[in-house]
Design a protein around this motif. Structure first.
Motif, PDB file in Angstrom:
ATOM      1  N   LYS B  63     -28.653  50.647 -63.027  1.00  0.00           N
ATOM      2  CA  LYS B  63     -29.778  51.559 -62.848  1.00  0.00           C
ATOM      3  C   LYS B  63     -30.474  51.331 -61.499  1.00  0.00           C
ATOM      4  O   LYS B  63     -30.927  52.285 -60.855  1.00  0.00           O
ATOM      5  CB  LYS B  63     -30.770  51.410 -64.002  1.00  0.00           C
ATOM      6  CG  LYS B  63     -30.332  52.154 -65.266  1.00  0.00           C
ATOM      7  CD  LYS B  63     -30.343  53.664 -65.021  1.00  0.00           C
ATOM      8  CE  LYS B  63     -30.058  54.458 -66.290  1.00  0.00           C
ATOM      9  NZ  LYS B  63     -30.019  55.916 -66.021  1.00  0.00           N
ATOM     10  N   PHE B 216     -27.299  60.526 -70.595  1.00  0.00           N
ATOM     11  CA  PHE B 216     -26.670  60.063 -69.359  1.00  0.00           C
ATOM     12  C   PHE B 216     -26.057  61.255 -68.623  1.00  0.00           C
ATOM     13  O   PHE B 216     -25.584  62.193 -69.247  1.00  0.00           O
ATOM     14  CB  PHE B 216     -25.560  59.039 -69.668  1.00  0.00           C
ATOM     15  CG  PHE B 216     -26.050  57.880 -70.501  1.00  0.00           C
ATOM     16  CD1 PHE B 216     -26.902  56.928 -69.951  1.00  0.00           C
ATOM     17  CD2 PHE B 216     -25.703  57.781 -71.836  1.00  0.00           C
ATOM     18  CE1 PHE B 216     -27.381  55.876 -70.730  1.00  0.00           C
ATOM     19  CE2 PHE B 216     -26.174  56.731 -72.618  1.00  0.00           C
ATOM     20  CZ  PHE B 216     -27.016  55.780 -72.060  1.00  0.00           C
ATOM     21  N   LYS B 251     -31.553  59.958 -64.929  1.00  0.00           N
ATOM     22  CA  LYS B 251     -30.598  59.777 -66.031  1.00  0.00           C
ATOM     23  C   LYS B 251     -29.184  59.484 -65.538  1.00  0.00           C
ATOM     24  O   LYS B 251     -28.267  59.313 -66.329  1.00  0.00           O
ATOM     25  CB  LYS B 251     -30.567  61.047 -66.887  1.00  0.00           C
ATOM     26  CG  LYS B 251     -31.804  61.242 -67.706  1.00  0.00           C
ATOM     27  CD  LYS B 251     -31.775  60.339 -68.923  1.00  0.00           C
ATOM     28  CE  LYS B 251     -33.142  60.125 -69.472  1.00  0.00           C
ATOM     29  NZ  LYS B 251     -33.159  59.166 -70.577  1.00  0.00           N
ATOM     30  N   LEU B 253     -25.731  57.926 -64.107  1.00  0.00           N
ATOM     31  CA  LEU B 253     -24.922  56.713 -64.009  1.00  0.00           C
ATOM     32  C   LEU B 253     -23.879  57.005 -62.939  1.00  0.00           C
ATOM     33  O   LEU B 253     -23.354  58.121 -62.890  1.00  0.00           O
ATOM     34  CB  LEU B 253     -24.213  56.406 -65.334  1.00  0.00           C
ATOM     35  CG  LEU B 253     -25.095  56.075 -66.534  1.00  0.00           C
ATOM     36  CD1 LEU B 253     -24.222  55.803 -67.758  1.00  0.00           C
ATOM     37  CD2 LEU B 253     -25.981  54.877 -66.247  1.00  0.00           C
ATOM     38  N   LEU B 259     -20.538  53.845 -68.657  1.00  0.00           N
ATOM     39  CA  LEU B 259     -20.851  54.102 -70.068  1.00  0.00           C
ATOM     40  C   LEU B 259     -20.483  52.908 -70.945  1.00  0.00           C
ATOM     41  O   LEU B 259     -21.062  52.710 -72.005  1.00  0.00           O
ATOM     42  CB  LEU B 259     -20.093  55.338 -70.563  1.00  0.00           C
ATOM     43  CG  LEU B 259     -20.656  56.705 -70.174  1.00  0.00           C
ATOM     44  CD1 LEU B 259     -19.683  57.784 -70.615  1.00  0.00           C
ATOM     45  CD2 LEU B 259     -22.012  56.932 -70.826  1.00  0.00           C
ATOM     46  N   PHE B 262     -23.688  51.065 -71.169  1.00  0.00           N
ATOM     47  CA  PHE B 262     -24.847  51.721 -71.789  1.00  0.00           C
ATOM     48  C   PHE B 262     -24.595  52.160 -73.224  1.00  0.00           C
ATOM     49  O   PHE B 262     -25.517  52.192 -74.026  1.00  0.00           O
ATOM     50  CB  PHE B 262     -25.326  52.880 -70.905  1.00  0.00           C
ATOM     51  CG  PHE B 262     -26.015  52.365 -69.678  1.00  0.00           C
ATOM     52  CD1 PHE B 262     -27.356  52.066 -69.718  1.00  0.00           C
ATOM     53  CD2 PHE B 262     -25.306  52.113 -68.511  1.00  0.00           C
ATOM     54  CE1 PHE B 262     -27.997  51.546 -68.610  1.00  0.00           C
ATOM     55  CE2 PHE B 262     -25.940  51.592 -67.397  1.00  0.00           C
ATOM     56  CZ  PHE B 262     -27.287  51.302 -67.445  1.00  0.00           C
ATOM     57  N   ILE B 319     -33.967  53.784 -70.642  1.00  0.00           N
ATOM     58  CA  ILE B 319     -33.018  54.680 -71.305  1.00  0.00           C
ATOM     59  C   ILE B 319     -33.588  55.210 -72.621  1.00  0.00           C
ATOM     60  O   ILE B 319     -32.855  55.699 -73.469  1.00  0.00           O
ATOM     61  CB  ILE B 319     -31.650  53.994 -71.521  1.00  0.00           C
ATOM     62  CG1 ILE B 319     -31.814  52.667 -72.274  1.00  0.00           C
ATOM     63  CG2 ILE B 319     -30.958  53.776 -70.188  1.00  0.00           C
ATOM     64  CD1 ILE B 319     -30.490  52.003 -72.665  1.00  0.00           C
TER      65      ILE B 319
END
Lengths: 228, 490
Positions: B63, B216, B251, B253, B259, B262, B319
């Motif tokens: 992030k 995301f 939001k 990535l 992923l 997250f 998040i």
């Protein structure tokens, strides 16, 4: 697209929202580059160097996790698929299948079969009929989290197939089972396909945190694990 | 003016709103039970993950990387999404975002849209804006539906109707849900969920337009992801012809691979599950499968303001898992409504005043809505040091008001004059002891006063004032020396 051009679509010009937001970010952002550590596990420790045992452990873990989500799980050998499916679907009057589900799978099933084909795709109303089940394969399954990933492949079909009918039966081959999420995402053929990750049946905990299964997605999730 | 607008402004100072909420015993009981249940579940499933700390550190760094490379990543995301068949729009603030979405819905000719729960659309006040344009927005998440039917606002990020118990929800459904069979409706959660299912089913199957947020947005591929449990998200993302996704610019990535971090951090932190029942990912449009028109609205609304603060920008890692709410002793007692903004709890206390600027409404009071106990930092899956930012924002608030007269500053200046000189200090203490002697006699052993006269009543409004000790330490020491250890010195 009048509103798009007014408020800054991709090709909007000077003074657009797009330009202004990007300019603000350029002025505000930090300048130090960031190094991202990746020292988390990308393959779970299975505790044994014996590959066969590790595979067996992984499938056991998947079953444990699926049962924990109150999905029902059954195992069979490759020769037993037809018979197992006929038994699992015994009470179901009609089953829906995507185009790519092998013909042989349902040869012992006595009920009606509706295939979702390219010339005549099933409608939402077709799929909303009571007593319907849907049978799909999957792209990959994650043992640690009890997750099935559907990527719209020929044996999985369109997203609405595994969504609208109240009963989803998913066939998983043991060679599709991986340990954790990193391995699963790395296995996907194309991440830009429509992807659906399913972990147990539809559920809500919105009322006093009491878990209720089955709100909008399928209330029943059955998984047939085929050794192979 | 680049500050964010919309439902992120506290209308009342936190102490005022908190006092109102504290008077509701039912609310406190519901909150306590809920937050303790979720936090225990979370601890259990986080404990299963041997590399949790490594995942947290990676999540935070990914992030931070997004914050450092945001313009490039946004452009990359936009190009990939357009290539996959999406239309991308941008909005500076909530008004503009609402105007874009309203215009897009109007183009479809629909007067009703189905919505999957989204913090971004709550933040910009989209439902209200659509209603003004004659468009009904139907919330399809069970808790959001309860809140919407009750004409209330959400009180928790993850479980927005947590302040209601089953009895109350039953009554809301019985009086407000069209077509519900009141006679047979019980307060069993299964029966209530079934009523919601029946109510929404027809809407899902006929809806032509859906509105979502996104958990995301992947720059590399132009992919959006929504994480949910009930399947209402899948319904909205699959059945309508048109999908409009409202996405905060933070939001992002960078890569699809991110992923893997997250999707481990989010479900375990938020609901305490190994994985949420459903996660949907879509990239542009896919012929024959799902919506055939996709609009993505990228929203700033004060995020760049937040990005500009070197200490406070870490709030943009958030998040929206709500783990910090469930461990917060302040949230547990006052609930989400006390914070005024759609972002409640510890994360809201740092996010709302940064996004709007501290002087919007009563947002200046939010950084004080904390005991600074640090539990929120421990729970945060992306390592946002919320206590650090709270202290930083308090400092910023004080600095901004330096030089202006205040009762506190005047009192402190007088105090400083007294304490600078030993004789003045001793004399003041003597006076205080003499002055408080009658009070000591009245309060007896408690030695504390519950209510002081104005202006000191501001202090005793939320705490007792201790009385000065009957004897100073110096006097006591001297006396002790003489009486018990008099001959003890060698």
């Amino acid at each position: 697209m009048t509103s798009a051009s007014r408020t800054g679509g991709a090709a909007a010009g000077q003074g657009s929202a797009r330009d202004e937001v990007l300019a603000r970010i350029r002025a505000a952002r930090p300048t130090e580059p960031v190094r991202v550590p990746r020292d988390y596990h990308t393959a779970p420790a299975t505790g044994t160097p014996d590959a066969g045992q590790a595979d067996r452990d992984r499938v056991e873990l998947l079953i444990d996790r699926l049962v924990d989500y109150r999905a029902t799980v059954r195992r069979c050998t490759p020769d037993g698929v037809t018979e197992a499916l006929a038994e699992l679907l015994g009470e179901v009057p009609t089953v829906v299948v995507p185009a790519g589900v092998p013909e042989g799978w349902l040869s012992a099933y006595p009920g009606g079969i509706r295939r979702d084909g390219d010339p005549d795709p099933l409608t939402v109303a077709d799929l909303d009929a009571p007593g319907l089940a849907v049978l799909t394969g999957c792209a990959v399954a994650i043992a640690e989290t009890g997750t099935l990933i559907l990527d719209g492949g020929p044996d999985q079909g369109r997203r609405l197939l595994s969504l609208v009918p109240d009963h989803h039966l998913c066939v998983v081959r043991t060679d599709q089972v991986v340990g954790g999420l990193p391995e699963a995402l790395a296995r996907l053929a194309d991440p830009t396909r429509p992807l659906t990750l399913v972990s147990g049946p539809s559920a809500t905990s919105d009322i006093e945190l009491d878990r209720v299964e089955g709100v909008h997605g399928p209330r029943r999730l059955e998984v047939l694990i085929v050794d192979g | 003016m680049t500050g964010g607008t919309g439902n992120i402004v506290a209308p009342l100072p936190f102490p005022t709103a908190a006092r109102r909420e504290l008077a509701d015993g039912q609310l406190r009981a519901n909150l306590r039970r809920a937050t303790h249940t979720i936090r225990d579940k979370r601890l259990r499933v986080v404990g299963e993950v041997p590399d949790w700390e490594a995942l947290r550190r990676s999540g935070a760094a990914i992030k931070d990387d997004v914050l450092a490379r945001m313009p490039e990543l946004l452009e990359q995301f936009e190009a990939a999404a357009i290539a996959a068949g999406a239309t991308v729009h941008w909005a500076r603030d909530s008004t503009e975002a609402c105007a874009v979405v309203t215009g897009l819905v109007q183009q479809t000719g629909s007067t009703e849209v189905v919505k999957v729960k989204s913090m971004a659309t709550q933040e910009i006040g989209l439902n209200e804006a659509l209603a003004e344009a004659g468009i009904a927005a139907v919330e399809t998440d069970l808790a959001e539906l309860i809140v919407q039917l009750a004409d209330d606002t959400p009180s928790h990020i993850l479980v927005p109707a947590i302040h209601y118990n089953r009895r109350q929800i039953r009554d809301i459904f019985a009086s407000r849900m069209p077509g519900v069979d009141v006679a047979s409706l019980t307060d069993e959660p299964a029966a209530l969920a079934e009523a919601a299912r029946r109510h929404l089913r027809a809407k899902f199957l006929s809806a032509r337009v859906a509105i979502s947020g996104a958990n995301f947005a992947i720059a590399e591929t132009g992919t959006l992801a929504v994480v949910e449990s009930e399947g209402n998200g899948r319904m909205c993302l699959t059945l309508p012809e048109t999908l409009i996704s409202v996405v905060g610019v933070e939001k992002l990535l960078p890569t699809f691979r991110d992923l893997e971090v997250f999707l481990q951090l989010l479900p375990r932190s938020s609901t305490g599950e190994r994985m949420n029942p459903y996660t949907s990912l879509w990239t542009g449009v896919t012929p024959g499968d799902g919506p055939q028109t996709l609009h993505i609205v990228l929203v700033d609304n004060g995020r760049t303001e937040t990005l500009a603060d070197p200490v406070g920008r870490q709030a943009l890692r958030c998040i929206r898992c709500s783990a910090c709410l469930n461990v917060c002793p302040v949230y547990e007692r006052v609930g989400g409504h006390a914070y005024g903004s759609v972002y409640p709890g510890p994360i809201g206390a740092i996010l709302s005043p940064q996004m709007t600027g501290p002087d919007a409404g009563a947002n200046r009071t939010l950084p004080y809505a904390s005991t600074l106990c640090g539990a929120c930092f421990d729970a945060c899956p992306v390592r946002i040091d919320i206590p650090q930012v709270l202290v930083h924002l308090r400092q910023r608030g004080v600095d901004a008001r330096r030089g202006r007269p205040s009762a506190e500053r005047t009192a402190m200046q007088a105090m400083s004059w007294v304490m600078r000189d030993r004789r003045r200090y001793a004399a003041a203490l003597r006076a205080a002891r003499r002055g408080s002697a009658p009070l000591r006699w009245v309060t007896g052993r408690r030695g504390q006063v519950r209510r002081l006269p104005w202006p000191l009543s501001a202090w005793t409004a939320s705490r007792d004032a201790p009385l000065p000790a009957a004897e100073t330490f110096r006097d006591w020491w001297a006396g002790r020396d003489r009486s018990t250890h008099g001959g003890g010195r060698s």
